[in-house]
Every structure is written in C-alpha cells, then in structure tokens.
Motif scaffolding. Sequence first.
Motif, mmCIF file in Angstrom:
data_model
loop_
_atom_site.group_PDB
_atom_site.id
_atom_site.type_symbol
_atom_site.label_atom_id
_atom_site.label_comp_id
_atom_site.label_asym_id
_atom_site.label_seq_id
_atom_site.Cartn_x
_atom_site.Cartn_y
_atom_site.Cartn_z
ATOM 1 N N PRO B 142 41.443 10.589 46.057
ATOM 2 C CA PRO B 142 42.120 11.747 45.569
ATOM 3 C C PRO B 142 43.618 11.740 45.741
ATOM 4 C CG PRO B 142 40.225 12.508 46.673
ATOM 5 C CD PRO B 142 40.193 10.875 46.783
ATOM 6 N N LYS B 143 43.912 10.939 46.947
ATOM 7 C CA LYS B 143 45.332 11.130 47.421
ATOM 8 C C LYS B 143 46.238 10.563 46.285
ATOM 9 C CE LYS B 143 44.885 8.040 50.913
ATOM 10 N NZ LYS B 143 44.966 7.349 52.165
ATOM 11 N N TYR B 144 45.690 9.457 45.527
ATOM 12 C CA TYR B 144 46.294 8.658 44.579
ATOM 13 C C TYR B 144 46.895 9.719 43.403
ATOM 14 C CZ TYR B 144 47.899 6.142 40.704
ATOM 15 O OH TYR B 144 48.638 5.443 39.560
ATOM 16 N N PHE B 145 45.774 10.751 42.918
ATOM 17 C CA PHE B 145 45.957 11.558 42.270
ATOM 18 C C PHE B 145 46.991 12.617 42.336
ATOM 19 C CE2 PHE B 145 42.142 9.365 40.664
ATOM 20 C CZ PHE B 145 42.604 8.938 39.319
ATOM 21 N N LEU B 146 46.773 13.084 43.750
ATOM 22 C CA LEU B 146 47.448 14.073 44.372
ATOM 23 C C LEU B 146 49.127 13.729 44.272
ATOM 24 C CD1 LEU B 146 45.497 15.514 47.180
ATOM 25 C CD2 LEU B 146 45.895 16.825 45.297
ATOM 26 N N ILE B 147 49.123 12.419 44.649
ATOM 27 C CA ILE B 147 50.801 12.330 44.707
ATOM 28 C C ILE B 147 51.159 11.701 43.286
ATOM 29 C CG2 ILE B 147 52.276 10.579 45.641
ATOM 30 C CD1 ILE B 147 50.381 10.041 47.881
ATOM 31 N N ALA B 148 50.346 11.081 42.431
ATOM 32 C CA ALA B 148 51.030 10.615 41.208
ATOM 33 C C ALA B 148 51.280 11.789 40.207
ATOM 34 C CB ALA B 148 49.807 9.411 40.633
ATOM 35 N N ILE B 149 50.204 12.867 40.242
ATOM 36 C CA ILE B 149 50.423 13.918 39.234
ATOM 37 C C ILE B 149 51.542 15.122 39.752
ATOM 38 C CG2 ILE B 149 49.211 15.541 38.005
ATOM 39 C CD1 ILE B 149 46.781 13.920 38.137
ATOM 40 N N TRP B 150 51.221 15.415 41.084
ATOM 41 C CA TRP B 150 51.899 16.561 41.603
ATOM 42 C C TRP B 150 53.017 16.221 42.531
ATOM 43 C CZ3 TRP B 150 46.722 16.712 40.877
ATOM 44 C CH2 TRP B 150 46.216 17.713 40.095
ATOM 45 N N TYR B 157 55.360 5.275 42.456
ATOM 46 C CA TYR B 157 55.759 4.272 43.518
ATOM 47 C C TYR B 157 54.950 4.504 44.696
ATOM 48 C CZ TYR B 157 58.173 1.052 46.743
ATOM 49 O OH TYR B 157 58.375 0.255 47.811
ATOM 50 N N GLY B 158 55.391 5.674 45.306
ATOM 51 C CA GLY B 158 54.706 6.146 46.328
ATOM 52 C C GLY B 158 53.152 6.185 46.420
ATOM 53 N N ALA B 159 52.569 6.807 45.271
ATOM 54 C CA ALA B 159 51.263 6.731 44.993
ATOM 55 C C ALA B 159 50.623 5.418 44.955
ATOM 56 C CB ALA B 159 51.008 7.530 43.889
ATOM 57 N N MET B 160 51.122 4.401 44.405
ATOM 58 C CA MET B 160 50.425 3.042 44.219
ATOM 59 C C MET B 160 50.458 2.297 45.525
ATOM 60 S SD MET B 160 49.108 1.294 42.127
ATOM 61 C CE MET B 160 48.976 1.835 40.694
ATOM 62 N N LYS B 161 51.893 2.461 45.928
ATOM 63 C CA LYS B 161 51.717 1.787 47.370
ATOM 64 C C LYS B 161 50.772 2.048 48.287
ATOM 65 C CE LYS B 161 55.687 0.608 50.525
ATOM 66 N NZ LYS B 161 57.063 0.799 50.866
ATOM 67 N N LEU B 162 50.761 3.648 48.457
ATOM 68 C CA LEU B 162 49.742 4.220 49.153
ATOM 69 C C LEU B 162 48.344 3.608 48.933
ATOM 70 C CD1 LEU B 162 49.911 7.457 50.637
ATOM 71 C CD2 LEU B 162 47.836 7.015 49.366
ATOM 72 N N ALA B 163 48.111 3.673 47.718
ATOM 73 C CA ALA B 163 46.561 3.483 47.442
ATOM 74 C C ALA B 163 46.572 1.949 47.596
ATOM 75 C CB ALA B 163 46.421 3.689 45.778
ATOM 76 N N GLY B 233 54.608 7.498 50.961
ATOM 77 C CA GLY B 233 53.755 8.292 50.381
ATOM 78 C C GLY B 233 53.960 9.757 50.770
ATOM 79 N N HIS B 234 54.447 9.937 52.128
ATOM 80 C CA HIS B 234 54.576 11.323 52.545
ATOM 81 C C HIS B 234 55.603 11.980 51.738
ATOM 82 C CE1 HIS B 234 51.892 10.554 55.397
ATOM 83 N NE2 HIS B 234 52.741 10.255 56.712
ATOM 84 N N VAL B 235 56.813 11.153 51.393
ATOM 85 C CA VAL B 235 57.829 11.871 50.786
ATOM 86 C C VAL B 235 57.431 12.225 49.348
ATOM 87 C CG1 VAL B 235 60.039 11.451 50.068
ATOM 88 C CG2 VAL B 235 59.183 10.767 52.287
ATOM 89 N N ALA B 236 56.717 11.337 48.795
ATOM 90 C CA ALA B 236 56.286 11.554 47.298
ATOM 91 C C ALA B 236 55.274 12.596 47.165
ATOM 92 C CB ALA B 236 55.820 10.027 46.571
#
Lengths: 513, 505
Positions: B142-150, B157-163, B233-236
């Motif tokens: 869910p982390k990925y989607f939370l960042i990538a969508i909202w 970039y942030g979401a992908m790197k984190l995932a 990730g935090h920033v995104a």
Amino acid sequence: MNSFPLLSCIVLVPWAGALALACLPRLGSAASRVVTLLFSLSTLALGLVVLGSFDRSSASYQFVESHAWIQSLNVHYHLGLDGLSLLLVLLTGLLGPAGLLASWKQAQNPRFFGLLYLVLQGSALGVFLALDFFHWFVFWEMSLVPAYFLIKLWGGRGAAPAAYQFVIYTMAGSAFLLLGFVAIFAATGTLDFPELASLGASGALAANLAAFGGYWPQAVFIGVFLGFAVKAPLFPFHTWLPAAYAEAPTGVSMFLTGVMSKMGVYGFIRVLWPLFPGQLHAVAVPLVWFALGGAVLGAFAAMRQTDLKRMVAYSSINHVSYCLLALFAVSAASGESAPGGAAAAAALSGALLQMFNHGISAGALFFGIGMLEARSGGRRGIGDFGGVRSAAPVFAGLFGIAMFSSLGLPGLNGFVGEFLIFRGVWGLEPWAASIACLGLLATALFLLGFWQKVFHGPRAGAAAARIADASGTELTVLVPFAALMLLFGVLPQLLTGIFNPLITAWNAHTFLP
Amino acid sequence: MNLLPWCIYLSLAGALLSLAAGRRSPAAARWVALLTAAAAWAVTLLAAVQFVPGSSLQTLVDLAWIPMLGARYHLAVDGISMTLLVLTGLAATAGVLFSWNIATRTGEFFAFYLALIAGVYGVFLSADALLFFVFYEIAIVPKYFLIAIWGSTNREYGAMKLALYSFAGSAIVLAGLLWVYAAGGGQSFAFGELTRAAATLPPHSQIAVFGLVFFGFATLAGIFPLHTWAPTGHVAAPTGASMLLAGVVMKLGAYGCLRVALPLSPLGFAFWQAPIAWLAVIGIVYAGLVALRQEDLKFVIGYSSVSHMGFVLLGIAAANAGAVSGAVLQMFSHGVIAGLLFAVVGRMLYDRTHTRRLSELRTMPIYRLLPFAAAVFVIAAVASMGLPGFSGFPAELTILIGAWNAAHAWAAVAALGIFIAAAFTLRAVQLGFFGGAREPEAEAPPRGQAGTPHYGPISLPEKTGAVLLVAATVLVGVRPDLLLDWINPALQSPLFQAVLKGGAP
C-alpha cells in the motif's frame, strides 16, 4: 520531608503562570502584564518565606523533596536548598519582576512575552534547586528555549543570528556535559549530585572512571567543564555573549546577565568542583589564567565599546570572571600544606557575594541603558548622549549608585564581594591578584569615562532636547535596587549569614584531592 | 488481552468498509477510517491496561496455518510489541486526522492506508517468522500506491525507489530466513526454532545468514548507506502517509532487526556488531549534516528521521539491556515526533502556503500567520532536539549510556549527532517559521503592496491530532517508566539474553 513542598512551588508557580497565559489567548495586554508580574513576584515571596524558616547554622540541604522517578535510570525527583541556592533564588526573585518592569511598555504581544519570560524564570529556579542530574538538566536545557525566542522575536536588528549563535554554543557545551554524565552514570550508577559529591570527595568517582581507561577521569572532567564554561561564560568561551546580551530586549538582558550567567557559575561550584576536586586542582592554574583573561580583557574590551549595551555585556564577563577566579584560586591552593583557610574562606564568600551583587548591579545598569534607549528612540551609542544628569537628575543619581557599585566603590555592595575575592586570592595566588588589578583599573576607567560622556558635560545628542526623568514604574525598580546596593554594602553580613556554614563546610573537609 | 488481534482485523475491515463508503461520499470514508483507526487504537490501549509485563511472548492465537511447512498463525505479544502497538494506534489515528482534506479517491486512499496499518499491527504481533514476513509484505504494497497516487514532489520516483528498496530488503531477509529454515530441517518458523537451527550452521554461514537478515531489515530502518529511499519517499508521500512511513514503517525494519535478526545467531552478531554500530553512528552524523544543508523543509525532516533512526540501530547494536530498551523507547519517541513534524510541515504549512522551500518561507512571518502551526512545530522541534522533558531525551540518554558501556567512541560520536540535530532543527525553526519578521519594518515597503497573505485557520481534526501527539511525547518524556516497565522485562527472555550482555537493569 513530608511537609509542604515549598521548593516545588518555587519552581512550578512561574510555569503554572506560563500555562495560565497559554490557556488565555484573549487576555488583553494590560492584564497579561499584571498576571505575568504577579507570577514572577511569587519567587520573591516564596523565597522570603523560605528565608524565614531557613536554618542558618546548617550547611546541609534543607526543604528536601525526593521521590523515585525513573527506576531504570535511578533518577529521582530531587529538590533541595542550601545557602548558595537560597541566595540565587532570592536574586532571581529580585531580577525576575525587575526585568518585566523594564520591558513593561513593550507593546508587541505582551502575553506571549510574559509566557516565555515565566518559563525562563521557572527554568532558572529549577537549575538552582534540582539535585539530580536528570531533573536538573531538564531545567538547564529548557531555559534555552524561552531565551532563544525572547531574543529572536523581541530583540534588536541583529537578533536572529545572535539568538542562533547563543543556542548553538550552549547546546554544544551541553552535549559535552551530557556525554560526561553518561560516562559518570555508567561508572557509578547514580545521577544524584550529593551522592556524586561524596563519591568525588572520597576519590571513588575518579577511580571508577579510571576503570574505563586511564585518561577518562580527565576527559569526563573536560566534558562537564565545557558545559559550564560556555554558559558562565569563561574566557575564551564567551564569544556568544556580547551579541546575545546586546540584541536582547532590556528585560531579557537583565535576566540573562543577572541570573543565567549565574547558572554557569553555580554549575562550577555545585557540580564540577565537588565531583572533580582532583582534576580541577590539576588544571586550576591554567584556569586561573582563563579567568584572568576574562577579567582583564573583558574590562579592556568594554572600554573599546561604543554601544552601551555591549559595554555592559563585556563588563559582565569581567565581573563573572572574578567569581571563577576565586574558585579556581581556591582549587589551585587546595591540598597544599600552606594554610589557606582564612584566605580560601574569604575568596569563596567573595565569589558568592559577587554572584549576587553583580546580578543586582548589572541588572540595574541594563535597566538604565534601556531607559536611555527608550528616551532616544532606540539609540544607545556612547556618543548619542551628553549631560543627562542635568536633564534627568533623579535617574542620574540612582544610575550612578549602580555604576559605582559595579565599579566597586566602598560602601556599596560591589565593593564587598570584590574586596573579599581579592583578599582571598591574594592569600592564595598573589600573582593572580596582582594581574586581576588591571581589570579593576580598566573597569574604573571605562565606567568613569562612560559616566562623564553620558551624564556630564553639555547636553548633547538625544539629551540635547529635554528627556524625561525616571517614571513611577522605573523608580519602582531603581529605588529598591539602589537601596539594596547601599544596604548590602553596609551590612554584607545579611547575605554572608545565609551561606557562612556552607563556606566553613567547604573549607573544612571537602574537595581536597 | 485476547481481543488484541482484533486490531488487525478491525483495520482490514475498515479498509474494505472505507473503500465501499468512499463510493458514496468522501466524508463517509473519512469517518469510517477515523472510527476504525480509533477503535484499533482503543483495542491496543485496552490490552495495554491489562498487560502484565513478563519475560516471554504471551501467546494470543496459535493455529496451524500451512502444516506442510510447519508455519503457524501464531500471534503473541511482549513489552516491546506492546509499546509499538500503542504507537501504531496513535500514529494511525493522528494520520487519519491529518488526512482529512484528501479529496480525490478518498475511499481508496483510506483503504490503502488502513491495509498498511493492518500489516503493521500484524508484524508487531507475529511470533512466527513466515507470518511476520507476510504481514511485512502486506505493509509494503500500500505504501507504493499511497505515494504514487496521492503524493507530491517527484512522486513516481519516490514511490518506485521506496518500493524497490523495500522489496530488495525483504527478498534478502527471505533468503536468509529460508536458509536457516532449511538448515533446521524445514520444521518450523518459530523464532526460537530458527535460532536453534542457525546454531547448527558452520560459523561463516551463520555470519552470512545474520548479515542477510539484519541488513535486509535495516534497509527499511534507514541504515546508512541504504537510507536514501527514506528522504525521497517521505517527501513524496502525502502527509498522512509520511507520518506512517517515518512514524511506524521505519520501525518495522528496526523491529525486524531486534525481534528476528538479533537473536538469530549470537555468533553472527558478534561478527557484525561493530560494523553495524559504526554504520549507525555514521548515519546519525551524516544524515544530520545533510539535513543542515536542505532547502526543502520536508527533506530536513526526512533526513532527521534517518539520523534519529540511527540512534535506534545504535541501541540495538550496542546490545546491552539498557541500550536496547532505549532503542525501543526511541522507536516510540521518534514515531510520535516525526509524525508531528510531518503533520505540521506537510499538512498545516504546505497545504496553506503551497511551499516548503526555506528560501521562500523565510520571507514570511509564519508564526504570525499560522501561530498554532508554529507553536506545534516548535514543540516538536524541541522534542526532536532531544531536550529533556520530552520523550526523545530519556530514549537518547539510555541509548548513550548503553552505547558507552559497549564502546566509548560510539557514544561520543553519537553525542556529536545530538548537537548537529540541535543545529539543523533550530535552523528549520528559524528559517521556516520565524522568518520575515523584521525585514518589512526595516525596509518599510509601501502599505498595501502585496498585502499579508491570509491562510485558512487550522481545522479541528488537525488540532486534535496535534494535541494527541504532543501529549504523548510529553507524557513519555516525563514518565518514561510507563514504557520502560514493559520493555525491560521483555529483554529478560532467554532469546535476548543470549545476545545481550552486561549493562544496567
């Protein structure tokens, strides 16, 4: 023990006042000022209550409150008061309300100003009363937060960098201090000052620290030393001070110089000296040189200032250095066979008196300069004034008393402390006393020069037009302060009586390596 | 006590319900999310009240799950997990409050959000390594989607790197666990059994296995130099997700290090102890220095998280009872404080001013425009600096004492980190919230030019969330015993005692 928690009240009432101000966002300016002042006055009132039932023949802690707090760190809620603490509580009680009156007219959000000021006052009181490192460190660090914002938000043009520098320097010192106590806890399993002092007196503390490795007692000593040296400040750790004192609003400058600088000196006397008598003795002679540097160079630097607040700030370095000079001289002489008894007692009494006296006189000087600043539309250069005496004779008279007290004129309080320090240091380390005389000379020169330029001569600068004499509010600070300077100048035993047993006790058995 | 597993089920049910409710109205989804998060938190608090600290994991549920693998559905709790469960409930509830203004695809947002929470609860309750791992993966997706969508800045970039970092870390963990599992004859994933199995491996294999499992988890805890996913990730991430990421998800990694990796092999730990401690200490100082140079306020906080998590890792690496209890306390403390900092910057400040750049913020007197936000930020900053009276201080003090007992140099360098933390935090306060106070007066611009911007008042959900978090950090700061009394007995368990040596209590 189970009586009324008087000391907790002393510490917490100002904080309760701050909380009350925080909870009353709609309080008007005038009401905020009054509420702040009342809570600030509580310290003096409670301090006098304590004074009334204080046992003057005892050197031990009185009104002790001790409760278990954090078991895994062996931390206690531990408050206690002896003559030294009482003296400083009374000083805080005097300077707290006085500082508020100095900033009475300050219009920008008095509620928030009062809130921060009360937090600062409570923190200072906690430092003077807490006897467990953890408990004490809460107050020690907490005092930085209100001080930072008071300087930053109400200070002069250069306040932001001054406040930042002040906090960063002090935090750096505190980090070393904290690390030192981490090692002390690891070595002894306690953070209690009286316990650690008895370990220090018996040499067990140094022995335990030496178990980590031979140089650790010295390393830990240096860590703790740095924490206090920045705060006091001891030359050459003083560079944050002139900017912070000069940029702060008047009332806060008074509190910083009167009370906060005493926190550092208090730390030296209460913590560093008892815990590390041997280590302090070993480096006491170089430290005497540091203190001399502060005393002499501080005075000469003050002579070169054109900004009146910076001048008083440098003179504060000079005056606080005398206290440390006395302490280091006593430490340097301790443990030798030479009879240092009377001289050491004189030096220590002088140091404690000087802490109190400097608080009052430097506070009054800052107050007076604040008055000049308010009357000249914010100018405080030494060349901005002339002939103030003829324009405002009452103010000039009262200010003169503060100035001569600061200069050390016999008959006023400043003289007694400095005389005892010189008398003591002369008996212990004559060379140091001779060099320190240069500081006295320079102090006399710059204060008289300042007096002449600003108060005498033809009216000039901001005083060329009429300037108002001291107002009622201002007199309520200046008159009692001037009266106290005269009183303690003539009857210093009123103060020394509080801490005489303490001096005897220190002199008799402790702190000899 | 036996109600405790319901914090997982409630969160999962809440995820489905808010998805359904979101189809009707965003408000319904918000309320569903708030109620379930609060209910799950209430469950943990109720369990905490009844909790009797002890040295062993207290089993809540133990059912056969995949019999042919020997994996069990085994949920259990001790003082360490109890501490983190309460933190999760608090952070989750506060996070919902600070996500109140999510307007696009609200139902889905809270569905992902609560699924993440359920995974986190599951990790903290698992007493079976495979179950632990499954919940751990549930928390990552869910982390990925939370960042990538909202998300905001550079969100893909942030979401992908984190995932990628998370999956790589967990793949390494899985490899290590399977190695040990196979060595034990494929009987069981219980922690104690794995330790026994690891002891049968030859020494160099034990060292390798320990390295795999520990660094796999430590990636998610932000160990230097595998920390770079954390700030981006935090920033995104959107505010609520930042709060969870820094507040809780980084704790998953640290918890994995402590619960799974540390007891796995005393021999492997002995080899890796010094490198881990040095990496932790370097992380503390390096991330602090980087934070000192950041221009985006959220990056300052992102790096400060890495720096503070360094203390957690240092406490674990110092491996004595004092240091480890401090590490757990620091996990709680940082969870609350980082949550608060992200809440102020991401929600209160950014959603109103639409900037986080210090060079722009320093020209605005935020403390006058948004006094509540400034006050909360100052409190959070003071707590983050490790000033006594707030939760960070007892945590860092205990860690420092423990680290000192392990090696003086670690404590000395870490103390330098405390000083750096003071510097960058104060800088953020000064530039971010107390700028621009004087310049307008000094330059006296013509009246009415531009005018002072006016921002909407801080809303009730924001105030509630902030008050909750501030209260938590002050409470633990004044009474750290509340948590230490849970944590310390848990460290007396035989599994921990095998690796922990010496140290106070």
